[in-house]
Design a protein around this motif. Structure first.
Motif, PDB file in Angstrom:
ATOM      1  N   ASN A  19      18.326   1.605 -11.197  1.00  0.00           N
ATOM      2  CA  ASN A  19      18.088   0.626 -10.016  1.00  0.00           C
ATOM      3  C   ASN A  19      18.646   1.645  -8.808  1.00  0.00           C
ATOM      4  OD1 ASN A  19      16.370  -1.486 -10.186  1.00  0.00           O
ATOM      5  ND2 ASN A  19      17.838  -2.519 -11.134  1.00  0.00           N
ATOM      6  N   GLN A  20      19.937   2.180  -9.108  1.00  0.00           N
ATOM      7  CA  GLN A  20      20.448   2.863  -7.837  1.00  0.00           C
ATOM      8  C   GLN A  20      19.809   4.295  -7.668  1.00  0.00           C
ATOM      9  OE1 GLN A  20      24.522   3.707  -9.082  1.00  0.00           O
ATOM     10  NE2 GLN A  20      25.310   1.738  -8.328  1.00  0.00           N
ATOM     11  N   LEU A  21      19.197   4.901  -8.524  1.00  0.00           N
ATOM     12  CA  LEU A  21      18.355   6.088  -8.353  1.00  0.00           C
ATOM     13  C   LEU A  21      17.264   5.742  -7.679  1.00  0.00           C
ATOM     14  CD1 LEU A  21      19.003   7.749 -11.972  1.00  0.00           C
ATOM     15  CD2 LEU A  21      19.425   8.690  -9.932  1.00  0.00           C
ATOM     16  N   ILE A  22      16.544   4.408  -8.096  1.00  0.00           N
ATOM     17  CA  ILE A  22      14.978   4.155  -7.406  1.00  0.00           C
ATOM     18  C   ILE A  22      15.289   3.700  -6.201  1.00  0.00           C
ATOM     19  CG2 ILE A  22      13.289   2.512  -7.572  1.00  0.00           C
ATOM     20  CD1 ILE A  22      13.824   2.194 -10.517  1.00  0.00           C
ATOM     21  N   ASP A  23      16.710   3.136  -5.861  1.00  0.00           N
ATOM     22  CA  ASP A  23      16.863   2.769  -4.391  1.00  0.00           C
ATOM     23  C   ASP A  23      16.965   3.942  -3.612  1.00  0.00           C
ATOM     24  OD1 ASP A  23      16.568   0.117  -4.955  1.00  0.00           O
ATOM     25  OD2 ASP A  23      18.756  -0.171  -5.067  1.00  0.00           O
ATOM     26  N   THR A  24      17.695   4.948  -3.955  1.00  0.00           N
ATOM     27  CA  THR A  24      17.960   6.126  -3.153  1.00  0.00           C
ATOM     28  C   THR A  24      16.460   7.041  -3.092  1.00  0.00           C
ATOM     29  OG1 THR A  24      20.204   6.657  -4.179  1.00  0.00           O
ATOM     30  CG2 THR A  24      18.880   8.568  -3.422  1.00  0.00           C
ATOM     31  N   GLY A  25      15.844   6.799  -4.220  1.00  0.00           N
ATOM     32  CA  GLY A  25      14.341   7.486  -4.124  1.00  0.00           C
ATOM     33  C   GLY A  25      13.474   6.814  -2.911  1.00  0.00           C
ATOM     34  N   ASN A  26      13.690   5.474  -3.003  1.00  0.00           N
ATOM     35  CA  ASN A  26      12.989   4.480  -1.795  1.00  0.00           C
ATOM     36  C   ASN A  26      13.488   5.113  -0.320  1.00  0.00           C
ATOM     37  OD1 ASN A  26      12.786   1.419  -3.367  1.00  0.00           O
ATOM     38  ND2 ASN A  26      11.689   3.131  -3.730  1.00  0.00           N
ATOM     39  N   GLN A  27      14.821   5.318  -0.351  1.00  0.00           N
ATOM     40  CA  GLN A  27      15.229   5.627   1.176  1.00  0.00           C
ATOM     41  C   GLN A  27      14.636   7.193   1.299  1.00  0.00           C
ATOM     42  OE1 GLN A  27      19.424   5.621   0.516  1.00  0.00           O
ATOM     43  NE2 GLN A  27      19.573   3.504   0.244  1.00  0.00           N
ATOM     44  N   CYS A  28      14.523   8.019   0.492  1.00  0.00           N
ATOM     45  CA  CYS A  28      14.017   9.217   0.396  1.00  0.00           C
ATOM     46  C   CYS A  28      12.606   9.322   0.990  1.00  0.00           C
ATOM     47  CB  CYS A  28      14.130  10.292  -0.427  1.00  0.00           C
ATOM     48  SG  CYS A  28      16.005  10.331  -1.156  1.00  0.00           S
ATOM     49  N   ALA A  42      12.621  12.106  -3.448  1.00  0.00           N
ATOM     50  CA  ALA A  42      12.322  10.783  -4.109  1.00  0.00           C
ATOM     51  C   ALA A  42      11.719  10.836  -5.513  1.00  0.00           C
ATOM     52  CB  ALA A  42      11.165   9.881  -3.005  1.00  0.00           C
ATOM     53  N   LEU A  43      10.762  11.840  -5.772  1.00  0.00           N
ATOM     54  CA  LEU A  43      10.267  12.040  -6.822  1.00  0.00           C
ATOM     55  C   LEU A  43      11.432  12.352  -7.986  1.00  0.00           C
ATOM     56  CD1 LEU A  43       7.664  12.535  -9.103  1.00  0.00           C
ATOM     57  CD2 LEU A  43       7.596  14.803  -8.119  1.00  0.00           C
ATOM     58  N   ALA A  44      12.215  13.281  -7.471  1.00  0.00           N
ATOM     59  CA  ALA A  44      13.306  13.501  -8.481  1.00  0.00           C
ATOM     60  C   ALA A  44      14.234  12.485  -8.914  1.00  0.00           C
ATOM     61  CB  ALA A  44      14.257  14.506  -7.907  1.00  0.00           C
ATOM     62  N   GLN A  45      14.447  11.619  -7.983  1.00  0.00           N
ATOM     63  CA  GLN A  45      15.131  10.385  -8.072  1.00  0.00           C
ATOM     64  C   GLN A  45      14.517   9.442  -9.044  1.00  0.00           C
ATOM     65  OE1 GLN A  45      18.346   9.569  -6.936  1.00  0.00           O
ATOM     66  NE2 GLN A  45      18.260  11.563  -6.186  1.00  0.00           N
ATOM     67  N   TYR A  46      13.111   9.286  -9.002  1.00  0.00           N
ATOM     68  CA  TYR A  46      12.491   8.398  -9.930  1.00  0.00           C
ATOM     69  C   TYR A  46      12.451   8.894 -11.118  1.00  0.00           C
ATOM     70  CZ  TYR A  46      10.747   6.315  -5.306  1.00  0.00           C
ATOM     71  OH  TYR A  46      10.841   5.830  -4.159  1.00  0.00           O
ATOM     72  N   GLN A  47      12.054  10.148 -11.373  1.00  0.00           N
ATOM     73  CA  GLN A  47      12.124  10.826 -12.654  1.00  0.00           C
ATOM     74  C   GLN A  47      13.221  10.598 -13.434  1.00  0.00           C
ATOM     75  OE1 GLN A  47      10.783  14.815 -11.502  1.00  0.00           O
ATOM     76  NE2 GLN A  47       8.503  14.318 -12.227  1.00  0.00           N
ATOM     77  N   ALA A  48      14.402  10.881 -12.754  1.00  0.00           N
ATOM     78  CA  ALA A  48      15.502  10.814 -13.371  1.00  0.00           C
ATOM     79  C   ALA A  48      15.879   9.354 -13.713  1.00  0.00           C
ATOM     80  CB  ALA A  48      16.931  11.166 -12.484  1.00  0.00           C
ATOM     81  N   ALA A  49      15.553   8.362 -12.915  1.00  0.00           N
ATOM     82  CA  ALA A  49      15.623   6.869 -13.470  1.00  0.00           C
ATOM     83  C   ALA A  49      14.724   6.749 -14.718  1.00  0.00           C
ATOM     84  CB  ALA A  49      15.165   6.075 -12.426  1.00  0.00           C
ATOM     85  N   THR A  53       0.927  -1.310   0.055  1.00  0.00           N
ATOM     86  CA  THR A  53       0.030   0.060   0.142  1.00  0.00           C
ATOM     87  C   THR A  53       0.884   1.467   0.043  1.00  0.00           C
ATOM     88  OG1 THR A  53      -0.012   0.077   2.346  1.00  0.00           O
ATOM     89  CG2 THR A  53      -1.742  -1.163   1.247  1.00  0.00           C
ATOM     90  N   GLY A  54       1.768   1.113   0.612  1.00  0.00           N
ATOM     91  CA  GLY A  54       2.862   2.445   0.575  1.00  0.00           C
ATOM     92  C   GLY A  54       3.478   2.758  -0.646  1.00  0.00           C
ATOM     93  N   PRO A  55       4.134   3.779  -0.731  1.00  0.00           N
ATOM     94  CA  PRO A  55       4.654   4.329  -2.099  1.00  0.00           C
ATOM     95  C   PRO A  55       6.314   3.579  -2.189  1.00  0.00           C
ATOM     96  CG  PRO A  55       5.492   5.726  -0.350  1.00  0.00           C
ATOM     97  CD  PRO A  55       4.577   4.672   0.471  1.00  0.00           C
ATOM     98  N   THR A  56       6.538   2.293  -1.282  1.00  0.00           N
ATOM     99  CA  THR A  56       7.885   2.016  -1.744  1.00  0.00           C
ATOM    100  C   THR A  56       7.606   0.979  -2.875  1.00  0.00           C
ATOM    101  OG1 THR A  56       7.105   0.376   0.093  1.00  0.00           O
ATOM    102  CG2 THR A  56       8.482   1.933   0.599  1.00  0.00           C
ATOM    103  N   ASP A  57       8.842   0.564  -3.337  1.00  0.00           N
ATOM    104  CA  ASP A  57       8.787  -0.450  -4.729  1.00  0.00           C
ATOM    105  C   ASP A  57       8.379  -1.808  -4.250  1.00  0.00           C
ATOM    106  OD1 ASP A  57       9.232  -1.694  -6.999  1.00  0.00           O
ATOM    107  OD2 ASP A  57      11.392  -1.675  -6.939  1.00  0.00           O
ATOM    108  N   VAL A  58       7.169  -2.407  -4.739  1.00  0.00           N
ATOM    109  CA  VAL A  58       7.019  -3.751  -4.357  1.00  0.00           C
ATOM    110  C   VAL A  58       7.761  -4.842  -4.920  1.00  0.00           C
ATOM    111  CG1 VAL A  58       4.709  -2.717  -3.755  1.00  0.00           C
ATOM    112  CG2 VAL A  58       5.023  -3.883  -6.227  1.00  0.00           C
ATOM    113  N   GLU A 118      11.214   6.806   2.902  1.00  0.00           N
ATOM    114  CA  GLU A 118      11.157   6.297   4.087  1.00  0.00           C
ATOM    115  C   GLU A 118      11.461   7.638   5.017  1.00  0.00           C
ATOM    116  OE1 GLU A 118      13.838   3.079   4.137  1.00  0.00           O
ATOM    117  OE2 GLU A 118      12.566   1.624   2.752  1.00  0.00           O
ATOM    118  N   GLN A 119      12.134   8.615   4.608  1.00  0.00           N
ATOM    119  CA  GLN A 119      12.684   9.454   5.532  1.00  0.00           C
ATOM    120  C   GLN A 119      11.787  10.643   5.345  1.00  0.00           C
ATOM    121  OE1 GLN A 119      16.632  10.571   4.103  1.00  0.00           O
ATOM    122  NE2 GLN A 119      17.354   8.428   4.688  1.00  0.00           N
ATOM    123  N   GLY A 120      10.717  10.382   4.526  1.00  0.00           N
ATOM    124  CA  GLY A 120       9.738  11.597   4.201  1.00  0.00           C
ATOM    125  C   GLY A 120       9.977  12.454   3.422  1.00  0.00           C
TER     126      GLY A 120
END
Length: 688
Positions: free
Chosen positions: A55-64, A73-80, A14-19, A66-68
């Motif tokens: 994948n690295q960009l997305i993993d960084t986005g996931n960490q962002c 996070a959006l910037a990382q996903y868009q870059a990916a 349900t959350g915004p993290t990658d499933v 989790e930290q709110g």
């Protein structure tokens, strides 16, 4: 709907993290429907390297996330996605962020692109199902979840979600089967035990549901919603004393668990030992807590210029309810809405339906009564899918003058909307029988009989009394006719109560036992959904046996179709009203079927509901002043069956001509009350 769904899934669902831990690559595409507009051909020999960078960009986005840090996070996903537009995982995460922000339409586009890039990507189909679910597109959600399970049969979250969407479509047996299959694989999944219990309840398998809920709490005692579900189940089989501590435990775990508050306040009305002061203080505390979470808006709704106050215009009346359908509230409201529409053109009626099935885009789940309200109101808005802020905006856009709550603390209420004060005048009416506890609601509609003046201090709302009755009964859409008095052929009298068994407290059992003892050979028919279960029947028989009433004097009936419900009155001579939670719909439907009701007068609003209905039906002599009088009335009428048979023959016509059934007369009083409320509001604004 989406808020309730979120609790059904694991965080990854349900959350915004990658499933998905990884995703397979797919061939490049120039499809213009891809949400990422920038696209470039990538040499095959560098695709793996680019995917690793993405994948690295997305993993960084996931960490962002989790930290709110959602913007980062959006910037990382868009870059990916710009780096690797053919990489479905990037689109999946962009969709998750959109869903987190409540934009299911945008999220769905990203999920569909991820699934198009990799049709075997189970996570994309699963999240596509989540977006469809949030949009109340249940069939599409079901198909997406099934696709995810076809690709990945052990996808537990997809199975749980499939159970939830089947539940929403009332396919309870199918949902139960899904949940049981999940528990075979994951026996300690507490939330699935809870989901299973909720479906069992809807199939009237209450004791099984309670067992599942207790199992869920043994696994996860910190889940407030499970305490609420257990409390609701206990309340529904009449074990209200056991339910109360479960509600309170939920509130200790989550002080702003509104379902726990609503359930507690509703259940306390079943407890005759609690005086009005206690109930009022509990409701007032709820109102204060709600006001902290949903403070009144600073801006005023559609401010009128001073010189415009005197100009005549139609008053815009908003009804907020989840019961604008085949439901007791709908049964009382049906004829009133028609009379208001036909005879009061200065009122504009706008319905806000909070019932989840009404938010289905194709309106496939509108029953005949819901369609009536949709046609008779000037505007119809299905709003169950809206977030609180979206609903507020819709009410403001409709420029509602008087907003009427028809739910109180019942299911599908939106009291948070009323706490925000989104209309100049706000009113509580019809669906609840006590104070809401909200100081932001201006008036509660009552009448001279049901609410004595000495009870007014126990309401946060000002009391506005209609001149005769606060309720108006609509003739049911049933062809079942009144039959002759059954006692004439049977040779004995059959009493009955069709109210929910939860109203049958120990004082009620004791008094009804006195009635049965005083009327030889008489029987008591109890019709309530929990009584389909053998254990519930055994428990009820034991309660009467403690007062000397044998099992041969008690007859049970459970849930039935509406037509069979009315036919059940063909076996009834007199109905007995419970107390202090008296009947409302059941009382009027009994009278409509020619069966009079003995009701005990009470001291407060709810306890006098039966009295208010009977007096306004022309049956004031059926109101008992005390318990001895209650028994006397039963005995006197049992000894005068010819008179009882005569009353039965003309009772339907009598009540429909009386104040309680005359919709045109009631609508006149109701509309006049609304106009006076508005005049007071205008006068107060002019004075300021």
């Amino acid at each position: 709907m989406w808020n309730s769904l979120k609790s059904l899934f694991s965080k990854s669902a349900t959350g915004p993290t990658d499933v998905a831990a990884s995703a397979s690559s797919a061939a490049p595409s120039s499809d213009s429907t891809n949400p990422i507009s920038q696209r470039a051909e990538t040499p095959a020999q560098t695709r793996g390297q680019i995917q690793a960078q993405a994948n690295q960009l997305i993993d960084t986005g996931n960490q962002c996330e989790e930290q709110g840090q959602l913007e980062r996070a959006l910037a990382q996903y868009q870059a990916a996605a710009e780096l690797a537009p053919w990489f479905p995982r990037a689109h999946l995460n962009l969709g998750n962020l959109r869903l987190l922000h409540g934009d299911a339409v945008a999220a769905l586009r990203f999920y569909e692109e991820a699934a198009r890039l990799d049709p075997h990507y189970a996570a994309a189909h699963f999240n596509r199902g989540n977006a469809h679910f949030q949009l109340a597109q249940l069939k599409q959600a079901e198909a997406a979840y099934r696709q995810a399970l076809t690709l990945q049969p052990d996808f537990i979250d997809a199975a749980v979600a499939l159970g939830a969407v089947l539940d929403q479509q009332h396919a309870y047996e199918a949902a139960i089967e899904i949940y049981r299959s999940v528990l075979v694989k994951v026996p300690n999944y507490a939330q699935v035990h809870r989901n299973l219990a909720l479906c069992l309840q809807k199939k009237n398998r209450f004791l099984e549901a309670i067992q599942s809920l207790r199992h869920a709490l043994a696994l996860a005692p910190q889940l407030a919603d499970t305490h609420v579900a257990l409390a609701n189940a206990l309340r529904d089989i009449g074990r209200v004393k056991e339910a109360e501590p479960q509600y309170r435990q939920a509130l200790q775990l989550e002080p702003q668990n509104w379902d726990a508050y609503h359930g507690l306040l509703f259940a306390l009305n079943y407890r005759p030992e609690y005086p009005p002061q206690i109930l009022f203080e509990e409701a007032r505390q709820f109102g204060l807590t709600l006001a902290q979470a949903f403070p009144a808006r600073m801006e005023t709704n559609h401010i009128e210029k001073m010189e415009e106050f005197s100009k005549p215009r139609r008053l815009r009346i908003g009804f907020v309810s989840g019961d604008l359908r085949n439901h007791p509230v709908g049964y009382f409201l049906e004829s009133v809405v028609s009379a208001l529409r036909d005879f009061h053109p200065d009122l504009e009626l706008i319905a806000f339906s909070t019932y989840d099935a009404h938010s289905n885009p194709d309106h496939a789940q509108l029953d005949d009564l819901a369609r009536h309200f949709q046609q008779r109101c000037h505007a119809w808005h299905p709003v169950a899918h809206l977030q609180p802020a979206q609903l507020e905006d819709l009410v403001l856009q409709n420029q509602i003058d008087i907003l009427i709550d028809l739910a109180g603390h019942n299911a599908y209420n939106r009291l948070g909307l009323f706490s925000r004060k989104c209309a100049p005048v706000q009113v509580s009416w019809l669906g609840y029988f006590a104070t809401t506890g909200l100081s932001s609601i201006d008036y509660l509609m009552a009448d001279p009989i049901s609410l004595p003046a000495d009870q007014e201090p126990f309401f946060t709302e000002k009391i506005w009394r209609l001149p005769e009755t606060r309720l108006c009964f609509s003739a049911p859409r049933s062809k079942v006719e009144v039959n002759p008095l059954p006692a004439l052929n049977k040779g004995y009298l059959q009493f009955a109560c069709f109210n929910h068994i939860a109203k049958m407290n120990e004082a009620v059992v004791a008094l009804w036992s006195r009635v049965l003892a005083a009327v030889p050979h008489s029987r008591l028919l109890l019709k309530s959904p929990p009584l389909v279960e053998a254990l519930a029947q055994e428990d009820t028989l034991a309660r009467f046996a403690a007062h000397g009433i044998g099992a041969d004097r008690i007859v049970f009936a459970g849930l039935s179709s509406r037509e069979d419900y009315f036919r059940a009155f063909h076996d009834v001579d007199i109905c007995l009203d419970p107390f202090p939670y008296t009947g409302g719909t059941t009382t009027m439907e009994s009278l409509w079927m020619g069966v009079p009701v003995i009701s005990l007068t009470g001291q407060h609003f709810l306890a006098r509901q039966g009295q208010g209905l009977l007096v306004n039906a022309g049956l004031s002599d059926w109101v008992a002043q005390n318990e001895d009088d209650y028994v006397r009335l039963a005995v006197d009428w049992a000894q005068n069956v010819d008179k009882l048979a005569s009353l039965r023959a003309h009772l339907r016509e009598q009540i429909m001509r009386a104040p309680v059934g005359d919709a045109e007369r009631f609508a006149e009083h109701f509309a006049d009350a609304l106009r006076q409320m508005w005049q007071r509001h205008r006068a107060s604004n002019i004075e300021q």
